[in-house]
Design a protein around this motif. Structure first.
Motif, short mmCIF file in Angstrom:
data_model
loop_
_atom_site.label_atom_id
_atom_site.label_comp_id
_atom_site.label_asym_id
_atom_site.label_seq_id
_atom_site.Cartn_x
_atom_site.Cartn_y
_atom_site.Cartn_z
N ASP A 60 0.83 -1.19 0.00
CA ASP A 60 0.00 0.00 0.00
C ASP A 60 0.88 1.26 0.00
N ARG A 61 1.98 1.22 0.73
CA ARG A 61 2.94 2.35 0.74
C ARG A 61 3.57 2.54 -0.64
N VAL A 62 3.92 1.44 -1.29
CA VAL A 62 4.49 1.52 -2.64
C VAL A 62 3.50 2.20 -3.58
N ILE A 63 2.23 1.81 -3.51
CA ILE A 63 1.19 2.41 -4.35
C ILE A 63 1.08 3.90 -4.05
N GLY A 64 1.09 4.25 -2.78
CA GLY A 64 1.01 5.66 -2.39
C GLY A 64 2.22 6.47 -2.84
N ASP A 65 3.39 5.87 -2.75
CA ASP A 65 4.63 6.59 -3.10
C ASP A 65 4.80 6.78 -4.61
N PHE A 66 4.37 5.80 -5.42
CA PHE A 66 4.69 5.83 -6.85
C PHE A 66 3.48 6.02 -7.76
N ALA A 67 2.28 6.04 -7.21
CA ALA A 67 1.04 6.35 -7.94
C ALA A 67 0.95 5.68 -9.32
N PRO A 68 0.97 4.33 -9.36
CA PRO A 68 0.85 3.66 -10.66
C PRO A 68 -0.55 3.84 -11.25
N ASP A 69 -0.61 3.76 -12.59
CA ASP A 69 -1.90 3.82 -13.29
C ASP A 69 -2.53 2.44 -13.40
N GLU A 70 -1.66 1.41 -13.54
CA GLU A 70 -2.12 0.04 -13.69
C GLU A 70 -1.14 -0.87 -12.95
N ALA A 71 -1.56 -2.12 -12.79
CA ALA A 71 -0.70 -3.09 -12.12
C ALA A 71 -0.73 -4.41 -12.87
N ALA A 72 0.29 -5.21 -12.62
CA ALA A 72 0.37 -6.54 -13.21
C ALA A 72 0.94 -7.48 -12.17
N ILE A 73 0.44 -8.70 -12.16
CA ILE A 73 0.87 -9.68 -11.16
C ILE A 73 1.03 -11.04 -11.83
N GLU A 74 1.97 -11.80 -11.32
CA GLU A 74 2.19 -13.14 -11.86
C GLU A 74 1.11 -14.09 -11.35
N GLN A 75 0.63 -14.94 -12.25
CA GLN A 75 -0.34 -15.96 -11.86
C GLN A 75 0.36 -17.02 -11.03
N THR A 76 -0.41 -17.67 -10.17
CA THR A 76 0.15 -18.73 -9.34
C THR A 76 0.30 -20.00 -10.17
N PHE A 77 1.45 -20.61 -10.05
CA PHE A 77 1.63 -21.91 -10.69
C PHE A 77 1.56 -22.96 -9.58
N VAL A 78 1.01 -24.10 -9.90
CA VAL A 78 0.87 -25.16 -8.91
C VAL A 78 2.11 -26.05 -8.99
N ASN A 79 2.76 -26.22 -7.84
CA ASN A 79 3.93 -27.10 -7.83
C ASN A 79 3.63 -28.32 -6.96
N LYS A 80 4.62 -29.16 -6.77
CA LYS A 80 4.41 -30.41 -6.03
C LYS A 80 4.14 -30.20 -4.55
N ASP A 81 4.61 -29.07 -4.02
CA ASP A 81 4.43 -28.77 -2.60
C ASP A 81 3.13 -27.99 -2.42
N GLY A 82 2.06 -28.68 -2.06
CA GLY A 82 0.74 -28.06 -1.92
C GLY A 82 0.71 -26.96 -0.88
N VAL A 83 1.42 -27.14 0.23
CA VAL A 83 1.44 -26.13 1.29
C VAL A 83 2.09 -24.85 0.78
N ALA A 84 3.20 -24.97 0.05
CA ALA A 84 3.88 -23.79 -0.49
C ALA A 84 2.99 -23.08 -1.52
N THR A 85 2.29 -23.86 -2.34
CA THR A 85 1.39 -23.28 -3.34
C THR A 85 0.27 -22.52 -2.65
N LEU A 86 -0.27 -23.08 -1.57
CA LEU A 86 -1.35 -22.41 -0.83
C LEU A 86 -0.86 -21.10 -0.23
N LYS A 87 0.32 -21.11 0.37
CA LYS A 87 0.88 -19.88 0.97
C LYS A 87 1.13 -18.82 -0.09
N LEU A 88 1.65 -19.24 -1.25
CA LEU A 88 1.87 -18.31 -2.35
C LEU A 88 0.54 -17.71 -2.79
N GLY A 89 -0.48 -18.55 -2.87
CA GLY A 89 -1.81 -18.08 -3.26
C GLY A 89 -2.37 -17.07 -2.27
#
Length: 167
Positions: A53-82
């Motif tokens: 939220d601070r980054v958004i406030g400091d740099f005032a972006p117009d748009e954003a982009a985020i990486e999609q979650t990929f599912v790996n063999k470690d279900g717990v790690a995938t859940l935490k990433l999600g």
């Protein structure tokens, strides 16, 4: 257009801000939001939310982009990433930003030319495409790559290009 790229992670969330104008890209800033592994999950997600939220406030972006979650063999790690990704998406939405989501292979193919590029290749190509940029780490370089991908595919011109080719 100012674009905020996000590489989600619970321990380390990378972010990068670029400007895209008339087909030219310029580095604005990049960094890392970190959470303490010793904190409980809710506290970690709240910490990431506040930092982003601070980054958004400091740099005032117009748009954003985020990486999609990929599912790996470690279900717990995938859940935490999600969960970290969900906190980031919520923060971006609260900031009123239009959000593009991109698969990791698409980001790498856009920036490096191959979908299974190594981290070192991504860092190298980000530095080439954004002269003077020094990523704060691999996660920040990935975030900048995500922003670059959005500059090509997610903006108004990118959306028009995709419609023209029938994507």
């Amino acid at each position: 257009m100012r674009i905020l790229g996000i590489d989600p992670g619970l321990r380390t969330l990378g972010w990068g801000v670029i400007e895209s104008q008339n087909g030219r890209l310029r580095h604005v800033a990049n960094g890392l939001c970190k959470s303490q592994a010793s904190d409980d999950l809710a506290a970690r997600l709240l910490s990431l939310h506040r930092q982003l939220d601070r980054v958004i406030g400091d740099f005032a972006p117009d748009e954003a982009a985020i990486e999609q979650t990929f599912v790996n063999k470690d279900g717990v790690a995938t859940l935490k990433l999600g969960q970290a990704r969900g906190a980031a998406l919520l923060t971006l939405a609260q900031g009123g930003l239009r959000i593009g989501e991109y698969a990791p292979n698409r980001v790498k193919k856009t920036v490096v030319g191959v979908g299974h590029a190594a981290k070192e290749q991504v860092i190298h190509m980000v530095k080439l495409q954004l002269p003077g940029c020094e990523p704060a780490g691999p996660d920040a370089a990935d975030a900048l790559a995500i922003a670059i991908c959005h500059a090509y595919y997610g903006g108004t011109h990118g959306a028009m290009r995709l419609r023209e080719v029938g994507a």
